[in-house]
Design a protein around this motif. Sequence first.
Motif, PDB file in Angstrom:
ATOM      1  N   VAL A 138       0.816  -1.284  -0.121  1.00 23.80           N
ATOM      2  CA  VAL A 138       0.044   0.033  -0.003  1.00 23.80           C
ATOM      3  C   VAL A 138       0.840   1.160  -0.050  1.00 23.80           C
ATOM      4  O   VAL A 138       0.515   2.275  -0.701  1.00 23.80           O
ATOM      5  N   LEU A 139       1.967   1.206   0.796  1.00 22.02           N
ATOM      6  CA  LEU A 139       2.744   2.608   0.891  1.00 22.02           C
ATOM      7  C   LEU A 139       3.702   2.665  -0.270  1.00 22.02           C
ATOM      8  O   LEU A 139       3.998   4.131  -0.385  1.00 22.02           O
ATOM      9  N   ALA A 140       4.171   1.529  -0.645  1.00 21.46           N
ATOM     10  CA  ALA A 140       5.177   1.990  -1.838  1.00 21.46           C
ATOM     11  C   ALA A 140       5.035   2.734  -3.173  1.00 21.46           C
ATOM     12  O   ALA A 140       5.613   3.511  -3.387  1.00 21.46           O
ATOM     13  N   PRO A 141       3.815   2.423  -3.417  1.00 23.40           N
ATOM     14  CA  PRO A 141       3.323   3.550  -4.776  1.00 23.40           C
ATOM     15  C   PRO A 141       3.235   4.894  -4.497  1.00 23.40           C
ATOM     16  O   PRO A 141       3.730   5.709  -4.872  1.00 23.40           O
ATOM     17  N   GLU A 142       2.996   5.307  -3.071  1.00 27.12           N
ATOM     18  CA  GLU A 142       2.948   6.639  -2.569  1.00 27.12           C
ATOM     19  C   GLU A 142       4.486   7.159  -2.245  1.00 27.12           C
ATOM     20  O   GLU A 142       4.608   8.397  -1.990  1.00 27.12           O
ATOM     21  N   MET A 143       5.353   6.271  -2.093  1.00 29.02           N
ATOM     22  CA  MET A 143       6.740   6.485  -1.679  1.00 29.02           C
ATOM     23  C   MET A 143       7.836   6.831  -2.713  1.00 29.02           C
ATOM     24  O   MET A 143       9.056   6.679  -2.704  1.00 29.02           O
ATOM     25  N   GLN A 144       7.142   6.430  -4.236  1.00 21.27           N
ATOM     26  CA  GLN A 144       8.086   6.298  -5.329  1.00 21.27           C
ATOM     27  C   GLN A 144       8.893   7.767  -5.202  1.00 21.27           C
ATOM     28  O   GLN A 144       9.864   7.801  -6.101  1.00 21.27           O
ATOM     29  N   VAL A 145       8.374   8.721  -4.827  1.00 23.10           N
ATOM     30  CA  VAL A 145       8.976  10.076  -5.008  1.00 23.10           C
ATOM     31  C   VAL A 145       9.453  10.297  -3.552  1.00 23.10           C
ATOM     32  O   VAL A 145      10.723  10.092  -3.256  1.00 23.10           O
ATOM     33  N   GLU A 146       8.479  10.533  -2.577  1.00 24.39           N
ATOM     34  CA  GLU A 146       8.769  10.646  -1.179  1.00 24.39           C
ATOM     35  C   GLU A 146       7.604  10.667  -0.390  1.00 24.39           C
ATOM     36  O   GLU A 146       6.489  11.088  -1.071  1.00 24.39           O
TER      37      GLU A 146
END
Length: 350
Positions: free
Chosen positions: A241-249
Amino acid sequence: MKGKFQVFVSSTFMDLSFERDLVIKAILEMGHIPVGMEMFSAADEEQWNVIKKQIDQTDYYVVIVAHRYGSVDANGVSYTEKEYDYAVSQSIPTLGFILDDEVSWPKDKSEIDRAAIRKLKSFKEKVRLKPVSFWKNGEDLYGRCSIALMKAFNAYPREGWVRASQVQDAAAAREIVRLSAENAGLRDLLHSYEEAADTDAAIDKAIAVLRSNKRKISVWKTGSSGWDAGKEVTLYQIFEVLAPEMQVELALTEIARYTASNVLNIPTKDLRKTWPTPRNTIRSLLADLAALKCVEPSARRKPVSDKDEYWALSAFGAQLLAQMRRRRLERVESLTKIEHKADKDTTTDA
């Protein structure tokens, strides 16, 4: 006639890539011909026969040993030791270069399996039975190898290779050029294959670890006077769940809110605005993901006024996310094909 000697360079692959390249450089600068197992795939008997032929044509054999025993064959013998044994059996002058035991060496380039450590120790003892030098770093190895080879050339004269013009054999010269170019291409190809295989293995291991580890996450809902029990989820679910949102930061505060709303599936309106999940829990989750090399603190510059803490995917985390999503897409494709086949079979039966 002044000849060029063919020198076979053997070592474990990934951990000694830099050091082996320095040895190859030393051989080339001396005007001789380096070859090695990285130019081939030693995964089957046919390729092993090719390697044996190369060793048969070799004038001198160099083996570099550090703290890895390396990939093994069906009998549990590493390909490095297998090559060494064959070179000795063919009476080819061998030169051993063993990393000095007092040198600090990265843990990820060292064996941790006890059986492999025992085999490595036995192999080192075997190498010490022949001329051997102990090196401390790449530059030290480079110098020691050059000196040792010069001494070996004088002490153990070999046939070597000569120019076609000197032996009136142009066909042999063309074959040397062809083999050199072919070997260089094969080395690059093998290196890319091994890097891909190592990455796939690391991703499979990371996914298994993420799936097997669970964390219980508490929440603070609107109007509540304390933490609710929340629910237990796997690190895989959290990362997915978090990884797609953390692709930038993503800011730490945003990670806390996103975990409550999208991992625990609690509507945003039902959550308090500030830290709906415990700060220490979020830091612990990020520490676990960082330990698996999935995330890392963001390196992007921020205004001085921005006091928040930011996290982003690491390079490995980006590869892991891409692999997870690709596999999901492939599963959907596979299920679709099965459904289409079932529909077709039903129509045929009717």
